[in-house]
Design a protein around this motif. Sequence first.
Motif, mmCIF file in Angstrom:
data_model
loop_
_atom_site.group_PDB
_atom_site.id
_atom_site.type_symbol
_atom_site.label_atom_id
_atom_site.label_comp_id
_atom_site.label_asym_id
_atom_site.label_seq_id
_atom_site.Cartn_x
_atom_site.Cartn_y
_atom_site.Cartn_z
ATOM 1 N N ASP A 152 2.471 6.218 -3.044
ATOM 2 C CA ASP A 152 3.418 7.156 -2.992
ATOM 3 C C ASP A 152 3.422 8.521 -2.765
ATOM 4 O OD1 ASP A 152 2.207 8.121 -5.502
ATOM 5 O OD2 ASP A 152 3.146 6.780 -6.777
ATOM 6 N N LYS A 153 4.327 9.281 -3.084
ATOM 7 C CA LYS A 153 4.529 10.456 -2.975
ATOM 8 C C LYS A 153 3.635 11.500 -3.655
ATOM 9 C CE LYS A 153 8.499 11.708 -6.081
ATOM 10 N NZ LYS A 153 9.940 12.097 -5.970
ATOM 11 N N ASN A 154 2.816 10.708 -4.594
ATOM 12 C CA ASN A 154 1.873 11.516 -5.698
ATOM 13 C C ASN A 154 0.568 10.902 -5.113
ATOM 14 O OD1 ASN A 154 3.887 12.882 -7.302
ATOM 15 N ND2 ASN A 154 4.256 11.027 -8.136
ATOM 16 N N GLN A 155 0.491 10.377 -3.990
ATOM 17 C CA GLN A 155 -0.839 9.885 -3.418
ATOM 18 C C GLN A 155 -1.505 8.742 -4.281
ATOM 19 O OE1 GLN A 155 -3.692 12.787 -2.093
ATOM 20 N NE2 GLN A 155 -2.186 13.784 -0.589
ATOM 21 N N GLN A 156 -0.434 7.906 -4.933
ATOM 22 C CA GLN A 156 -0.883 6.810 -5.899
ATOM 23 C C GLN A 156 -1.105 5.780 -5.221
ATOM 24 O OE1 GLN A 156 -1.695 7.028 -9.533
ATOM 25 N NE2 GLN A 156 -2.408 4.877 -8.889
ATOM 26 N N LEU A 157 -2.451 5.023 -4.800
ATOM 27 C CA LEU A 157 -2.260 3.649 -4.165
ATOM 28 C C LEU A 157 -1.214 2.866 -4.577
ATOM 29 C CD1 LEU A 157 -3.499 1.879 -1.771
ATOM 30 C CD2 LEU A 157 -5.062 1.242 -3.489
ATOM 31 N N VAL A 158 -0.205 2.087 -3.943
ATOM 32 C CA VAL A 158 0.717 1.003 -4.334
ATOM 33 C C VAL A 158 0.564 -0.248 -3.441
ATOM 34 C CG1 VAL A 158 2.223 2.797 -5.243
ATOM 35 C CG2 VAL A 158 2.573 2.149 -2.982
ATOM 36 N N GLU A 159 0.026 -0.081 -2.444
ATOM 37 C CA GLU A 159 0.055 -1.509 -1.834
ATOM 38 C C GLU A 159 -1.375 -1.378 -0.540
ATOM 39 O OE1 GLU A 159 3.624 -3.068 -0.040
ATOM 40 O OE2 GLU A 159 2.612 -3.121 1.899
ATOM 41 N N SER A 160 -1.625 -2.659 -0.521
ATOM 42 C CA SER A 160 -2.957 -2.855 0.226
ATOM 43 C C SER A 160 -2.570 -4.214 1.303
ATOM 44 C CB SER A 160 -4.140 -2.892 -0.042
ATOM 45 O OG SER A 160 -5.405 -3.116 0.890
ATOM 46 N N ALA A 161 -2.503 -4.144 2.609
ATOM 47 C CA ALA A 161 -2.141 -5.205 3.204
ATOM 48 C C ALA A 161 -3.209 -5.696 4.404
ATOM 49 C CB ALA A 161 -0.732 -5.165 3.933
ATOM 50 N N TYR A 162 -3.545 -6.707 4.850
ATOM 51 C CA TYR A 162 -4.464 -7.085 5.682
ATOM 52 C C TYR A 162 -3.936 -7.869 6.641
ATOM 53 C CZ TYR A 162 -7.338 -5.620 1.439
ATOM 54 O OH TYR A 162 -7.892 -4.975 0.458
ATOM 55 N N TYR A 163 -4.027 -7.635 7.982
ATOM 56 C CA TYR A 163 -3.552 -8.416 9.188
ATOM 57 C C TYR A 163 -4.611 -8.741 9.875
ATOM 58 C CZ TYR A 163 0.910 -6.039 7.769
ATOM 59 O OH TYR A 163 1.776 -5.635 7.359
ATOM 60 N N HIS A 164 -4.473 -9.879 10.672
ATOM 61 C CA HIS A 164 -5.186 -10.467 11.957
ATOM 62 C C HIS A 164 -4.303 -10.451 12.807
ATOM 63 C CE1 HIS A 164 -7.887 -12.887 8.884
ATOM 64 N NE2 HIS A 164 -8.267 -11.856 8.940
ATOM 65 N N GLY A 165 -4.503 -9.394 13.949
ATOM 66 C CA GLY A 165 -3.359 -8.958 14.938
ATOM 67 C C GLY A 165 -2.152 -8.847 14.155
ATOM 68 N N ASP A 166 -1.045 -9.161 14.400
ATOM 69 C CA ASP A 166 0.440 -8.854 14.014
ATOM 70 C C ASP A 166 0.632 -10.007 12.927
ATOM 71 O OD1 ASP A 166 0.902 -6.999 15.918
ATOM 72 O OD2 ASP A 166 1.959 -8.534 17.317
ATOM 73 N N ASP A 167 -0.223 -10.750 12.366
ATOM 74 C CA ASP A 167 0.040 -11.834 11.284
ATOM 75 C C ASP A 167 -0.234 -11.393 9.948
ATOM 76 O OD1 ASP A 167 1.293 -13.663 13.256
ATOM 77 O OD2 ASP A 167 -1.005 -14.518 13.520
ATOM 78 N N LEU A 168 0.463 -11.131 9.282
ATOM 79 C CA LEU A 168 0.113 -10.897 7.631
ATOM 80 C C LEU A 168 -0.998 -11.823 6.894
ATOM 81 C CD1 LEU A 168 0.055 -8.654 5.266
ATOM 82 C CD2 LEU A 168 2.253 -10.114 4.684
ATOM 83 N N ALA A 169 -2.015 -11.542 6.676
ATOM 84 C CA ALA A 169 -2.907 -12.292 6.057
ATOM 85 C C ALA A 169 -2.942 -12.211 4.541
ATOM 86 C CB ALA A 169 -4.549 -12.249 6.099
ATOM 87 N N LEU A 170 -2.598 -11.146 3.869
ATOM 88 C CA LEU A 170 -2.714 -11.103 2.563
ATOM 89 C C LEU A 170 -2.185 -9.507 2.178
ATOM 90 C CD1 LEU A 170 -3.463 -11.593 -0.537
ATOM 91 C CD2 LEU A 170 -5.588 -10.333 -0.089
ATOM 92 N N ARG A 171 -1.132 -9.475 1.196
ATOM 93 C CA ARG A 171 -0.690 -8.129 0.791
ATOM 94 C C ARG A 171 -0.759 -8.161 -0.800
ATOM 95 N NH1 ARG A 171 3.363 -5.380 3.465
ATOM 96 N NH2 ARG A 171 4.111 -7.510 4.276
#
Length: 266
Positions: free
Chosen positions: A187-206
């Motif tokens: 976020d704008k306060n540099q608080q981690l709010v999301e991590s997403a993992y991809y294989h190519g263009d395919d989302l594996a885990l969010r």
Amino acid sequence: MKKMCRFYVVLLLAAGTLVSACVPARIPVPSDRASVSAEVEEQLFDRMREAGSRFQSLEGVARVHVVWQGKNATVTQVLLAEKPDRFRAETLNPFGFGSPLLLMATDGSELAVMVPGEGLMFRGEASSRNLQRFTRLPLQPADLVQLLLYQVPLIPFEERSASVGSAGDFLLQLRGSEKRRQELRFDKNQQLVESAYYHGDDLALRVRYENFSAGEFPFPRSSFMEMPQQQAEASLTFSELATNVLPAAKLFRLATPGGYEERPIP
């Protein structure tokens, strides 16, 4: 219900197979975002790594909702975790009384799993292989504990870049081999709010974090996870939560009740 409970643990652990690395080469940022300085990029990377290191243990009660291949389940779990590898999870009876549906605990040495409805107690080494019998993933207990304590695993990466959006949010991208990619959002306060993992263009885990506690070091009281390829989603919200507690060591070992059949983990 038991399958859904086990699946939630699988979903929670999915990111734990990823191992961190650090090769600070730069990659292009998305066209709709603006690049940031190397100093800000390093700040984001440090904030992400430091977030989990602030929390050594937790104890809480969480409401868990799971959607898996069109099926829904909601359970309440009592969770206890302490670094580096001690963990206990009790899935409560949905009627609010009686024996729990499942109780799992490890002290980092032994893994014990109690199934009260079947009068069974399974015991074995707290190894990746034994944990896999119940989570379906080859993970060490430490992987589970780190993820519970807001310590986001990183892919082994070769390139990275950071950018800022029009709303002031930040994006840190990591790119590894075999088309593996990770996107970390702040976020704008540099608080981690999301991590997403991809294989190519395919989302594996969010994994998305919300409802942060107040104070100097906020902790996410709610999280949401999705694995599109498995048609799965899960949300977790703590109704009670305490971090950096001092749990008794005996809570991570399970005694076999009278009348139970004890078996080695198959």
